[in-house]
Scaffold this motif. Structure first.
Motif, short mmCIF file in Angstrom:
data_model
loop_
_atom_site.label_atom_id
_atom_site.label_comp_id
_atom_site.label_asym_id
_atom_site.label_seq_id
_atom_site.Cartn_x
_atom_site.Cartn_y
_atom_site.Cartn_z
N ALA A 3 73.52 100.60 34.40
CA ALA A 3 72.59 100.77 35.52
C ALA A 3 72.83 99.65 36.54
CB ALA A 3 71.15 100.75 35.01
N ALA A 4 73.83 99.86 37.37
CA ALA A 4 74.22 98.83 38.35
C ALA A 4 73.62 99.10 39.72
CB ALA A 4 75.75 98.81 38.48
N SER A 5 73.03 100.27 39.89
CA SER A 5 72.72 100.79 41.22
C SER A 5 72.00 99.80 42.14
CB SER A 5 71.87 102.05 41.06
OG SER A 5 71.71 102.70 42.29
N ARG A 6 72.64 99.49 43.24
CA ARG A 6 72.05 98.68 44.33
C ARG A 6 71.62 97.29 43.91
NH1 ARG A 6 68.13 103.28 47.25
NH2 ARG A 6 69.82 104.60 47.98
N LYS A 7 72.06 96.82 42.74
CA LYS A 7 71.52 95.56 42.24
C LYS A 7 72.04 94.34 42.99
CE LYS A 7 69.51 97.08 38.02
NZ LYS A 7 69.56 97.27 36.58
N ARG A 8 71.35 93.22 42.74
CA ARG A 8 71.65 91.98 43.48
C ARG A 8 73.11 91.58 43.40
NH1 ARG A 8 68.16 87.90 40.51
NH2 ARG A 8 68.40 89.55 39.00
N PHE A 9 73.73 91.78 42.24
CA PHE A 9 75.12 91.33 42.12
C PHE A 9 76.02 92.08 43.09
CE2 PHE A 9 77.77 94.46 39.85
CZ PHE A 9 76.80 95.35 39.39
N LEU A 10 75.67 93.34 43.39
CA LEU A 10 76.47 94.08 44.37
C LEU A 10 76.23 93.50 45.76
CD1 LEU A 10 76.07 97.74 43.06
CD2 LEU A 10 78.06 96.23 42.85
N GLY A 11 75.00 93.09 46.03
CA GLY A 11 74.71 92.43 47.30
C GLY A 11 75.54 91.17 47.44
N ARG A 12 75.68 90.44 46.35
CA ARG A 12 76.48 89.21 46.38
C ARG A 12 77.95 89.54 46.63
NH1 ARG A 12 75.84 84.33 43.65
NH2 ARG A 12 73.63 84.63 43.93
N VAL A 13 78.46 90.55 45.93
CA VAL A 13 79.88 90.94 46.10
C VAL A 13 80.16 91.38 47.53
CG1 VAL A 13 81.60 92.67 45.43
CG2 VAL A 13 80.20 91.58 43.67
N ASP B 171 78.58 85.14 56.40
CA ASP B 171 77.39 84.28 56.44
C ASP B 171 76.67 84.22 55.10
OD1 ASP B 171 76.41 86.82 56.27
OD2 ASP B 171 75.09 86.70 58.02
N GLY B 172 77.18 84.95 54.12
CA GLY B 172 76.57 84.93 52.78
C GLY B 172 75.39 85.87 52.64
N ALA B 173 75.04 86.59 53.72
CA ALA B 173 73.87 87.47 53.64
C ALA B 173 74.24 88.79 52.96
CB ALA B 173 73.33 87.75 55.04
N PRO B 174 73.50 89.18 51.91
CA PRO B 174 73.82 90.45 51.26
C PRO B 174 73.35 91.62 52.11
CG PRO B 174 71.88 89.45 50.24
CD PRO B 174 72.37 88.48 51.29
N PRO B 175 74.06 92.75 52.05
CA PRO B 175 73.56 93.93 52.76
C PRO B 175 72.29 94.44 52.10
CG PRO B 175 75.43 94.51 51.39
CD PRO B 175 75.28 93.03 51.29
N PRO B 176 71.43 95.15 52.84
CA PRO B 176 70.23 95.68 52.23
C PRO B 176 70.56 96.63 51.08
CG PRO B 176 70.44 96.43 54.52
CD PRO B 176 71.56 95.49 54.26
N ALA B 177 69.60 96.79 50.16
CA ALA B 177 69.86 97.57 48.95
C ALA B 177 70.45 98.94 49.27
CB ALA B 177 68.56 97.72 48.16
N ARG B 178 69.93 99.58 50.31
CA ARG B 178 70.38 100.95 50.58
C ARG B 178 71.81 101.03 51.11
NH1 ARG B 178 65.29 102.89 52.80
NH2 ARG B 178 64.47 101.74 51.04
N GLU B 179 72.37 99.89 51.44
CA GLU B 179 73.77 99.89 51.88
C GLU B 179 74.73 99.51 50.75
OE1 GLU B 179 74.08 97.71 55.56
OE2 GLU B 179 72.33 98.79 56.35
N ARG B 180 74.24 99.64 49.52
CA ARG B 180 75.09 99.29 48.36
C ARG B 180 75.50 100.53 47.56
NH1 ARG B 180 71.06 94.37 46.45
NH2 ARG B 180 70.94 93.41 48.51
N ASP B 181 75.35 101.72 48.16
CA ASP B 181 75.62 102.94 47.38
C ASP B 181 77.10 103.20 47.15
OD1 ASP B 181 72.96 103.55 46.89
OD2 ASP B 181 72.75 104.63 48.78
N ALA B 182 77.94 102.85 48.11
CA ALA B 182 79.38 103.05 47.89
C ALA B 182 79.85 102.11 46.78
CB ALA B 182 80.16 102.79 49.18
N ALA B 183 79.34 100.88 46.79
CA ALA B 183 79.70 99.93 45.73
C ALA B 183 79.17 100.42 44.38
CB ALA B 183 79.13 98.55 46.06
N THR B 184 77.98 101.01 44.40
CA THR B 184 77.42 101.57 43.15
C THR B 184 78.34 102.65 42.60
OG1 THR B 184 75.16 101.10 43.89
CG2 THR B 184 75.43 102.81 42.20
N ALA B 185 78.83 103.52 43.49
CA ALA B 185 79.71 104.60 43.03
C ALA B 185 81.02 104.04 42.47
CB ALA B 185 79.99 105.57 44.17
N ALA B 186 81.48 102.92 43.04
CA ALA B 186 82.69 102.29 42.49
C ALA B 186 82.43 101.84 41.05
CB ALA B 186 83.10 101.10 43.36
#
Ligand code: PMM
Length: 292
Positions: free
Chosen positions: A221-231, A236-251
């Motif tokens: 269960a990786a979906s949209r989690k903080r570690f994806l924001g970090r990756v 500037d080190g700012a993570p994208p908002p949770a909803r912009e982590r879906d492509a990474a989730t699919a990876a």
């Protein structure tokens, strides 16, 4: 690279010939990735049906946010949020999992048609949970957990995250079995983000085969989690908002499926449904005899 020696099967659930996709419906005002969006029975039910249309094999319904720092909701409120949604989706023929740490909620959800109990505490938060699940005879997700979300980040301390997570999960698994839950009904989950920092989550994903040594099907269960924001963070080190982590989730879904995960738990289903199908097709090409 393949470690595909069977992803296992869970007694009491349909058998999928590939990694399954569990869509998430959080009936909460405050979940970190989709809080507030489905905080209404009708909207939540419609969302669950939409997830199935998008390719979800089962739908996980939860009424309590577990995001870091969150406080508990009371039982009456959790029941009010979850039960009508479970009842309606189950009546529509959807395979429902209930995401709860409370035996009373699990019990009512199973009566309402839920077929799987997903307890992020692995039975640790409520001593009545394991006996209830054992008596109900339903499958059970045992997630790696070190305590409630309010202060779980303080417990993200490991000398060997993979070894400790496997050992702690094994203990919980044994407790669940000792409490009467049939081993063939148990799924294990590393609990990404629960008392873990981004490095811990990535290390666990790099060693999924070690978790499979527990001998039970694996939920990731990786979906949209903080570690994806970090990756995905920008310069500037700012993570994208949770909803912009879906492509990474699919990876991650593709990788988990290739590593033999039984299921992935995701908020946005379509891309992960495609990912697990691609993984399945590669698997079929690798093992033409179809040894799954
Ligand atoms: N994570 C969340 C909620 N439920 N259940 C399992 N089995 N594993 C998880 O990692 C897990 C979970 C938190 O994520 P969300 O609030 O975005 O749904």
């Amino acid at each position: 690279m393949s470690t595909l020696h069977g992803r296992g099967q869970v007694t009491g659930l349909p058998r999928w010939d590939r990694c399954a996709v569990m869509g998430v419906v959080n009936v909460t005002p405050d979940s970190f990735s989709d809080g507030g969006q489905w905080f209404d029975t009708e909207l939540a039910v419609k969302h669950g049906l939409d997830l199935v249309t998008a390719g979800a094999d089962l739908v996980d319904v939860g009424g309590e946010s577990t995001r870091p720092g969150s406080a508990r909701v009371d039982e009456a409120e959790e029941l009010r949020r979850v039960i009508p949604v479970v009842r309606e989706l189950a009546a529509a023929g959807v395979v429902i999992s209930v995401d709860t740490m409370r035996a009373a909620v699990a019990e009512r959800a199973v009566e309402a048609g839920a077929r799987l109990v997903n307890d992020v505490s692995g039975g640790a938060a409520d001593p009545a949970m394991v006996p209830l699940v054992a008596a109900a005879g339903v499958p059970f997700v045992v997630m790696h957990w070190r305590g409630q979300s309010i202060d779980m980040n303080n417990r993200a301390v490991y000398a060997d995250v993979v070894g400790e997570v496997v050992a702690e999960l094994r203990t919980r698994l044994e407790q669940a079995v000792a409490g009467g839950i049939a081993p063939e009904r148990i799924v294990v989950d590393p609990g990404l983000g629960f008392a873990k920092d981004a490095g811990h989550d990535l290390t666990l994903l790099a060693h999924l085969s070690a978790l499979r040594e527990l001998g039970r099907p694996l939920l990731v269960a990786a979906s949209r989690k903080r570690f994806l924001g970090r990756v995905l963070a920008g310069a500037d080190g700012a993570p994208p908002p949770a909803r912009e982590r879906d492509a990474a989730t699919a990876a991650v879904s593709a990788i988990a499926a290739r590593e033999g995960a039984w299921a992935v738990r995701v908020h946005e289903v379509r891309a992960s449904a495609d990912a697990v199908r691609v993984a399945r097709a590669i698997e079929a090409a690798e093992n033409p005899a179809g040894a799954l």
